[in-house]
Design a protein around this motif. Structure first.
Motif, PDB file in Angstrom:
ATOM      1  N   ALA A  79       0.875  -1.171   0.000  1.00 24.75           N
ATOM      2  CA  ALA A  79       0.000   0.000   0.000  1.00 24.75           C
ATOM      3  C   ALA A  79       0.910   1.218   0.000  1.00 24.75           C
ATOM      4  CB  ALA A  79      -0.897   0.009   1.228  1.00 24.75           C
ATOM      5  N   ILE A  80       0.376   2.349  -0.442  1.00 25.83           N
ATOM      6  CA  ILE A  80       1.156   3.581  -0.433  1.00 25.83           C
ATOM      7  C   ILE A  80       0.460   4.616   0.444  1.00 25.83           C
ATOM      8  CG2 ILE A  80       2.270   3.256  -2.667  1.00 25.83           C
ATOM      9  CD1 ILE A  80       0.193   5.216  -3.855  1.00 25.83           C
ATOM     10  N   GLY A  81       1.267   5.357   1.155  1.00 24.48           N
ATOM     11  CA  GLY A  81       0.793   6.503   1.912  1.00 24.48           C
ATOM     12  C   GLY A  81       1.352   7.736   1.238  1.00 24.48           C
ATOM     13  N   TYR A  82       0.509   8.752   1.056  1.00 28.70           N
ATOM     14  CA  TYR A  82       0.964   9.958   0.370  1.00 28.70           C
ATOM     15  C   TYR A  82       0.205  11.166   0.888  1.00 28.70           C
ATOM     16  CZ  TYR A  82      -3.258   9.033  -2.347  1.00 28.70           C
ATOM     17  OH  TYR A  82      -4.558   8.777  -2.722  1.00 28.70           O
ATOM     18  N   ALA A  83       0.812  12.351   0.670  1.00 27.54           N
ATOM     19  CA  ALA A  83       0.193  13.601   1.097  1.00 27.54           C
ATOM     20  C   ALA A  83       0.870  14.764   0.383  1.00 27.54           C
ATOM     21  CB  ALA A  83       0.315  13.773   2.601  1.00 27.54           C
ATOM     22  N   ASP A  84       0.246  15.928   0.492  1.00 24.07           N
ATOM     23  CA  ASP A  84       0.841  17.145  -0.067  1.00 24.07           C
ATOM     24  C   ASP A  84       1.973  17.647   0.821  1.00 24.07           C
ATOM     25  OD1 ASP A  84      -0.946  17.107  -2.178  1.00 24.07           O
ATOM     26  OD2 ASP A  84      -2.407  18.368  -1.142  1.00 24.07           O
ATOM     27  N   ASP A  85       1.870  17.366   2.123  1.00 26.00           N
ATOM     28  CA  ASP A  85       2.909  17.719   3.084  1.00 26.00           C
ATOM     29  C   ASP A  85       3.899  16.553   3.149  1.00 26.00           C
ATOM     30  OD1 ASP A  85       4.411  18.556   5.241  1.00 26.00           O
ATOM     31  OD2 ASP A  85       2.845  18.217   6.724  1.00 26.00           O
ATOM     32  N   PRO A  86       5.186  16.778   2.975  1.00 19.88           N
ATOM     33  CA  PRO A  86       6.127  15.659   2.942  1.00 19.88           C
ATOM     34  C   PRO A  86       6.264  14.895   4.252  1.00 19.88           C
ATOM     35  CG  PRO A  86       7.265  17.760   2.594  1.00 19.88           C
ATOM     36  CD  PRO A  86       5.818  18.056   2.706  1.00 19.88           C
ATOM     37  N   VAL A  87       5.795  15.445   5.360  1.00 17.05           N
ATOM     38  CA  VAL A  87       6.017  14.824   6.664  1.00 17.05           C
ATOM     39  C   VAL A  87       4.794  14.074   7.180  1.00 17.05           C
ATOM     40  CG1 VAL A  87       6.616  15.335   9.063  1.00 17.05           C
ATOM     41  CG2 VAL A  87       7.737  16.566   7.233  1.00 17.05           C
ATOM     42  N   SER A  88       3.597  14.471   6.795  1.00 21.04           N
ATOM     43  CA  SER A  88       2.392  13.921   7.428  1.00 21.04           C
ATOM     44  C   SER A  88       2.192  12.423   7.161  1.00 21.04           C
ATOM     45  CB  SER A  88       1.151  14.713   7.024  1.00 21.04           C
ATOM     46  OG  SER A  88       0.988  14.715   5.635  1.00 21.04           O
ATOM     47  N   ALA A  89       2.362  11.968   5.940  1.00 19.24           N
ATOM     48  CA  ALA A  89       2.179  10.536   5.646  1.00 19.24           C
ATOM     49  C   ALA A  89       3.232   9.673   6.348  1.00 19.24           C
ATOM     50  CB  ALA A  89       2.180  10.287   4.137  1.00 19.24           C
ATOM     51  N   PRO A  90       4.527  10.010   6.262  1.00 23.10           N
ATOM     52  CA  PRO A  90       5.508   9.191   6.979  1.00 23.10           C
ATOM     53  C   PRO A  90       5.289   9.171   8.496  1.00 23.10           C
ATOM     54  CG  PRO A  90       6.622  10.576   5.387  1.00 23.10           C
ATOM     55  CD  PRO A  90       5.190  11.007   5.408  1.00 23.10           C
ATOM     56  N   SER A  91       4.910  10.306   9.074  1.00 21.89           N
ATOM     57  CA  SER A  91       4.736  10.328  10.527  1.00 21.89           C
ATOM     58  C   SER A  91       3.525   9.506  10.959  1.00 21.89           C
ATOM     59  CB  SER A  91       4.625  11.762  11.047  1.00 21.89           C
ATOM     60  OG  SER A  91       3.490  12.398  10.523  1.00 21.89           O
ATOM     61  N   ALA A  92       2.426   9.585  10.215  1.00 17.43           N
ATOM     62  CA  ALA A  92       1.239   8.797  10.569  1.00 17.43           C
ATOM     63  C   ALA A  92       1.514   7.301  10.422  1.00 17.43           C
ATOM     64  CB  ALA A  92       0.057   9.210   9.703  1.00 17.43           C
ATOM     65  N   LEU A  93       2.183   6.905   9.361  1.00 12.32           N
ATOM     66  CA  LEU A  93       2.488   5.489   9.148  1.00 12.32           C
ATOM     67  C   LEU A  93       3.502   4.976  10.171  1.00 12.32           C
ATOM     68  CD1 LEU A  93       2.505   5.418   5.263  1.00 12.32           C
ATOM     69  CD2 LEU A  93       0.939   4.187   6.759  1.00 12.32           C
ATOM     70  N   ALA A  94       4.512   5.783  10.492  1.00 12.99           N
ATOM     71  CA  ALA A  94       5.511   5.363  11.482  1.00 12.99           C
ATOM     72  C   ALA A  94       4.869   5.224  12.864  1.00 12.99           C
ATOM     73  CB  ALA A  94       6.665   6.360  11.534  1.00 12.99           C
ATOM     74  N   LYS A  95       3.966   6.122  13.191  1.00  3.22           N
ATOM     75  CA  LYS A  95       3.275   6.058  14.484  1.00  3.22           C
ATOM     76  C   LYS A  95       2.424   4.789  14.565  1.00  3.22           C
ATOM     77  CE  LYS A  95      -0.035   8.683  17.241  1.00  3.22           C
ATOM     78  NZ  LYS A  95      -0.920   9.860  17.247  1.00  3.22           N
ATOM     79  N   PHE A  96       1.705   4.473  13.476  1.00  3.83           N
ATOM     80  CA  PHE A  96       0.874   3.273  13.464  1.00  3.83           C
ATOM     81  C   PHE A  96       1.741   2.014  13.498  1.00  3.83           C
ATOM     82  CE2 PHE A  96      -1.770  -0.057  11.637  1.00  3.83           C
ATOM     83  CZ  PHE A  96      -2.968   0.133  12.309  1.00  3.83           C
ATOM     84  N   ALA A  97       2.868   2.027  12.782  1.00  2.25           N
ATOM     85  CA  ALA A  97       3.758   0.863  12.724  1.00  2.25           C
ATOM     86  C   ALA A  97       4.397   0.571  14.082  1.00  2.25           C
ATOM     87  CB  ALA A  97       4.835   1.073  11.668  1.00  2.25           C
ATOM     88  N   LYS A  98       4.598   1.597  14.918  1.00  2.00           N
ATOM     89  CA  LYS A  98       5.162   1.372  16.250  1.00  2.00           C
ATOM     90  C   LYS A  98       4.220   0.524  17.103  1.00  2.00           C
ATOM     91  CE  LYS A  98       8.050   5.441  16.754  1.00  2.00           C
ATOM     92  NZ  LYS A  98       8.191   6.758  17.391  1.00  2.00           N
ATOM     93  N   GLY A  99       2.921   0.736  16.926  1.00  2.00           N
ATOM     94  CA  GLY A  99       1.946   0.000  17.722  1.00  2.00           C
ATOM     95  C   GLY A  99       1.454  -1.276  17.084  1.00  2.00           C
ATOM     96  N   ASN A 100       1.844  -1.545  15.850  1.00  2.00           N
ATOM     97  CA  ASN A 100       1.344  -2.713  15.144  1.00  2.00           C
ATOM     98  C   ASN A 100       2.452  -3.283  14.256  1.00  2.00           C
ATOM     99  OD1 ASN A 100      -0.090  -4.549  13.570  1.00  2.00           O
ATOM    100  ND2 ASN A 100      -1.942  -3.318  13.672  1.00  2.00           N
ATOM    101  N   ASP A 101       2.960  -4.489  14.604  1.00  2.00           N
ATOM    102  CA  ASP A 101       4.074  -5.049  13.822  1.00  2.00           C
ATOM    103  C   ASP A 101       3.651  -5.608  12.474  1.00  2.00           C
ATOM    104  OD1 ASP A 101       3.760  -5.529  16.537  1.00  2.00           O
ATOM    105  OD2 ASP A 101       4.796  -7.417  16.529  1.00  2.00           O
ATOM    106  N   LYS A 102       2.363  -5.689  12.213  1.00  2.00           N
ATOM    107  CA  LYS A 102       1.910  -6.224  10.920  1.00  2.00           C
ATOM    108  C   LYS A 102       2.087  -5.215   9.797  1.00  2.00           C
ATOM    109  CE  LYS A 102      -1.491  -9.063  13.252  1.00  2.00           C
ATOM    110  NZ  LYS A 102      -2.908  -9.177  13.553  1.00  2.00           N
ATOM    111  N   LEU A 103       2.221  -3.943  10.139  1.00  2.00           N
ATOM    112  CA  LEU A 103       2.482  -2.909   9.138  1.00  2.00           C
ATOM    113  C   LEU A 103       3.984  -2.650   9.129  1.00  2.00           C
ATOM    114  CD1 LEU A 103       0.989  -0.792   7.241  1.00  2.00           C
ATOM    115  CD2 LEU A 103       1.576   0.838   9.023  1.00  2.00           C
TER     116      LEU A 103
END
Length: 171
Positions: free
Chosen positions: A79-103
């Motif tokens: 899956a791809i995460g994307y946004a107009d702001d270069p930081v918002s997609a990586p930060s949201a995905l990294a935050k979710f990945a910290k709490g869930n090892d399946k991502l």
């Protein structure tokens, strides 16, 4: 999937890759529907989007964009995460990945720069564009506030001196 639907999907993905400030590629193997829904909701809150992609069609859509270098990341359930702001997609995905090892974050790109896992995580730790704007406004306002305090100080001191003389005469 019909040929016309595939062509429409490739066109849609090509627009995403052309417009996005950053792209993050993730493996989502093992996530439940409710977990993916929660992730999408978190992504929307920060102004980002998550899209499950077909690898072959995604590789076709990458051609002619700045993100051609990330085409080798598209293997398995991606899956791809994307946004107009270069930081918002990586930060949201990294935050979710910290709490869930399946991502698992595989990598991504910002402009024509290809990022590995550590690059995406480093990008996720940066403050968002709105936070940077707030800090900049605070920095710009600080000298004006200090200038106002300095210019008001002599007038305040004079007022206190006159008040002291007035109280002295009254006593």
């Amino acid at each position: 999937m019909e040929r016309a639907e595939k062509q429409e999907m490739v066109t849609s993905l090509h627009e995403v890759f052309s417009d996005a400030a950053s792209i993050v590629v993730v493996h989502y193997d093992g996530l439940t529907v409710s977990e993916i829904t929660a992730l999408r909701s978190q992504m929307r809150e920060v102004g980002a989007s998550l899209k499950v992609t077909k690898n072959r069609l995604t590789r076709l859509a990458l051609k002619g964009t700045n993100y051609e270098g990330i085409s080798d990341l598209f293997t398995g359930p991606t899956a791809i995460g994307y946004a107009d702001d270069p930081v918002s997609a990586p930060s949201a995905l990294a935050k979710f990945a910290k709490g869930n090892d399946k991502l698992r974050i595989l990598g991504g790109g910002m402009g024509d720069t290809v990022l590995d896992q550590s690059g995406v995580k480093a990008l996720a730790e940066l403050p968002s564009l709105d936070e940077l704007r707030g800090k900049l406004v605070g920095i710009l306002q600080a000298p004006a506030q200090k200038l106002a305090a300095v210019t008001q100080a002599p007038a305040g001191q004079l007022a206190r001196v006159f008040s002291a003389y007035g109280n002295k005469d009254a006593a």
